[in-house]
Design a protein around this motif. Structure first.
Motif, mmCIF file in Angstrom:
data_model
loop_
_atom_site.group_PDB
_atom_site.id
_atom_site.type_symbol
_atom_site.label_atom_id
_atom_site.label_comp_id
_atom_site.label_asym_id
_atom_site.label_seq_id
_atom_site.Cartn_x
_atom_site.Cartn_y
_atom_site.Cartn_z
ATOM 1 N N ARG A 95 0.814 -1.216 0.000
ATOM 2 C CA ARG A 95 0.000 0.000 0.000
ATOM 3 C C ARG A 95 0.850 1.271 0.000
ATOM 4 N NH1 ARG A 95 -5.115 -0.845 0.043
ATOM 5 N NH2 ARG A 95 -5.540 1.362 0.502
ATOM 6 N N ARG A 96 1.889 1.247 -0.794
ATOM 7 C CA ARG A 96 2.699 2.453 -0.978
ATOM 8 C C ARG A 96 3.593 2.241 -2.194
ATOM 9 N NH1 ARG A 96 7.983 1.796 0.567
ATOM 10 N NH2 ARG A 96 8.462 -0.074 1.805
ATOM 11 N N GLY A 97 4.094 3.345 -2.740
ATOM 12 C CA GLY A 97 5.030 3.251 -3.850
ATOM 13 C C GLY A 97 4.898 4.428 -4.800
ATOM 14 N N ALA A 98 5.931 4.616 -5.603
ATOM 15 C CA ALA A 98 5.938 5.675 -6.615
ATOM 16 C C ALA A 98 6.538 5.109 -7.895
ATOM 17 C CB ALA A 98 6.742 6.880 -6.139
ATOM 18 N N VAL A 99 5.848 5.334 -8.998
ATOM 19 C CA VAL A 99 6.292 4.876 -10.313
ATOM 20 C C VAL A 99 6.474 6.090 -11.208
ATOM 21 C CG1 VAL A 99 5.676 3.535 -12.368
ATOM 22 C CG2 VAL A 99 5.033 2.704 -10.074
ATOM 23 N N VAL A 100 7.582 6.151 -11.925
ATOM 24 C CA VAL A 100 7.800 7.195 -12.925
ATOM 25 C C VAL A 100 8.245 6.536 -14.223
ATOM 26 C CG1 VAL A 100 9.171 9.201 -13.628
ATOM 27 C CG2 VAL A 100 8.387 9.004 -11.260
ATOM 28 N N THR A 101 7.581 6.882 -15.302
ATOM 29 C CA THR A 101 7.981 6.426 -16.629
ATOM 30 C C THR A 101 8.614 7.583 -17.387
ATOM 31 O OG1 THR A 101 6.281 4.706 -16.776
ATOM 32 C CG2 THR A 101 7.136 5.579 -18.855
ATOM 33 N N VAL A 102 9.796 7.347 -17.926
ATOM 34 C CA VAL A 102 10.457 8.352 -18.755
ATOM 35 C C VAL A 102 9.948 8.180 -20.187
ATOM 36 C CG1 VAL A 102 12.652 9.250 -19.606
ATOM 37 C CG2 VAL A 102 12.488 8.359 -17.255
ATOM 38 N N ALA A 103 9.145 9.124 -20.626
ATOM 39 C CA ALA A 103 8.572 9.069 -21.976
ATOM 40 C C ALA A 103 9.353 10.032 -22.880
ATOM 41 C CB ALA A 103 7.084 9.408 -21.929
ATOM 42 N N SER A 104 8.664 10.936 -23.543
ATOM 43 C CA SER A 104 9.313 11.891 -24.444
ATOM 44 C C SER A 104 8.314 12.971 -24.819
ATOM 45 C CB SER A 104 9.796 11.177 -25.719
ATOM 46 O OG SER A 104 10.199 12.125 -26.703
ATOM 47 N N ASN A 105 8.810 14.178 -25.070
ATOM 48 C CA ASN A 105 7.882 15.205 -25.561
ATOM 49 C C ASN A 105 7.356 14.855 -26.951
ATOM 50 O OD1 ASN A 105 10.110 15.852 -27.162
ATOM 51 N ND2 ASN A 105 10.180 18.016 -26.551
ATOM 52 N N ALA A 106 8.042 13.920 -27.632
ATOM 53 C CA ALA A 106 7.544 13.456 -28.935
ATOM 54 C C ALA A 106 6.229 12.699 -28.793
ATOM 55 C CB ALA A 106 8.586 12.563 -29.610
ATOM 56 N N ALA A 107 5.897 12.268 -27.569
ATOM 57 C CA ALA A 107 4.625 11.581 -27.341
ATOM 58 C C ALA A 107 3.446 12.517 -27.520
ATOM 59 C CB ALA A 107 4.601 10.984 -25.940
ATOM 60 N N GLY A 108 3.685 13.818 -27.370
ATOM 61 C CA GLY A 108 2.596 14.777 -27.480
ATOM 62 C C GLY A 108 2.695 15.715 -28.663
ATOM 63 N N VAL A 109 3.801 15.630 -29.414
ATOM 64 C CA VAL A 109 4.025 16.524 -30.561
ATOM 65 C C VAL A 109 4.453 15.687 -31.754
ATOM 66 C CG1 VAL A 109 5.339 18.481 -31.451
ATOM 67 C CG2 VAL A 109 4.756 18.387 -29.026
ATOM 68 N N PRO A 110 3.762 15.741 -32.874
ATOM 69 C CA PRO A 110 4.177 14.957 -34.037
ATOM 70 C C PRO A 110 5.593 15.324 -34.479
ATOM 71 C CG PRO A 110 1.956 15.813 -34.355
ATOM 72 C CD PRO A 110 2.507 16.485 -33.137
ATOM 73 N N ARG A 111 6.379 14.329 -34.815
ATOM 74 C CA ARG A 111 7.747 14.524 -35.286
ATOM 75 C C ARG A 111 7.947 13.754 -36.585
ATOM 76 N NH1 ARG A 111 9.031 18.774 -32.229
ATOM 77 N NH2 ARG A 111 9.678 18.316 -30.098
#
Length: 261
Positions: free
Chosen positions: A135-151
């Motif tokens: 019942r505790r924890g922290a998760v962070v995923t390293v994504a990219s700004n390319a996930a929200g902006v077409p490249r």
């Protein structure tokens, strides 16, 4: 601001051998975490772990391929048996293939999704199952700004990062009732071996800062590339007590390049 809640916590970091993953590993270990550093590049991982150990940090290397769900389940079980309950997970493993969408091969598409999306799923699922018990924890995923902006010439990479980012936010919604926070860090152009390989040997990164109108790409308003440490600092904040009321957030660390709202 001094970050709390990291010291004496077991943290599992994927993609830990180089680049952003290596910076995250060093930052969390420097803050007192006991880090399980995971990568499939055993040679580079061993070198990185040996260096941190020589500096007095509590880091242990684990060789694993995040694409293999059976291996991931075994990895998480082993880490908890050897180090204790995992309180922090950072998904930093990633691969990149560039090229026009019409020229991408099935192999390139499948590999990018296997690591960037499938790997996040496999590791997050295995760790979350155990975090729920505690019942505790922290998760962070390293994504990219390319996930929200077409490249241009980054369609598979961008799509895979969008998948991993949105999966992480959905996971955060499901796990919130268990006291587990899930967030995303979305870097822009960061001075890593991946970026250098994409630009090519001897390439001047100045054109990344300036942008490329012919590719419909905005430059970087802060006029500099990110350092891996910039991203690692953002990750450290999101897993700390100081972000204790932050979940399902996507933090862009790109110098303003995405003009993100």
């Amino acid at each position: 601001m001094e970050l709390t809640g990291i010291e004496s916590t077991v943290a599992l970091v994927t993609g830990a051998a180089r680049g952003i993953g290596a910076a995250v590993t060093a930052t969390l270990a420097g803050a007192g975490a006991q880090v399980a550093a995971v990568d499939r590049d055993t040679g580079t991982l061993a070198t990185a772990v040996t260096k941190l150990e020589a500096e007095g940090m509590a880091v242990r290397g684990y060789a694993a391929d995040v694409c293999d769900s059976t291996a991931v389940d075994a990895l998480v079980r082993r880490v908890e048996d050897e180090l204790g309950p995992i309180g922090i997970l950072v998904n930093a493993a990633g691969v990149l293939h560039t090229g026009r969408a019409v020229d991408l091969t099935d192999r390139q598409w499948n590999e990018i999704f296997a690591v960037n999306a499938g790997g996040v799923f496999h590791v997050s699922r295995a760790v979350a199952r155990r975090m729920i018990r505690h019942r505790r924890g922290a998760v962070v995923t390293v994504a990219s700004n390319a996930a929200g902006v077409p490249r241009t010439e980054m369609s598979a990479y961008a799509a895979s990062k969008a998948a991993s980012a949105h999966f992480t936010r959905c996971l955060g919604l499901e796990l919130a009732g268990h006291g587990i926070r899930c967030n995303v860090v979305s870097p822009g152009s960061t001075d890593t071996p991946m970026l250098r390989a994409m630009l090519g040997a001897g390439a001047d990164p100045a054109h990344v800062i300036e942008g490329a109108p012919d590719a419909y790409k905005v430059g970087i308003p802060l006029r500099k590339l990110a350092r891996p440490q910039d991203v690692a600092d953002a990750v450290a904040y999101l897993v700390s007590d100081q972000a204790g009321h932050v979940t399902m957030h996507d933090l862009y660390v790109d110098g303003g390049a995405a003009l993100h709202v």
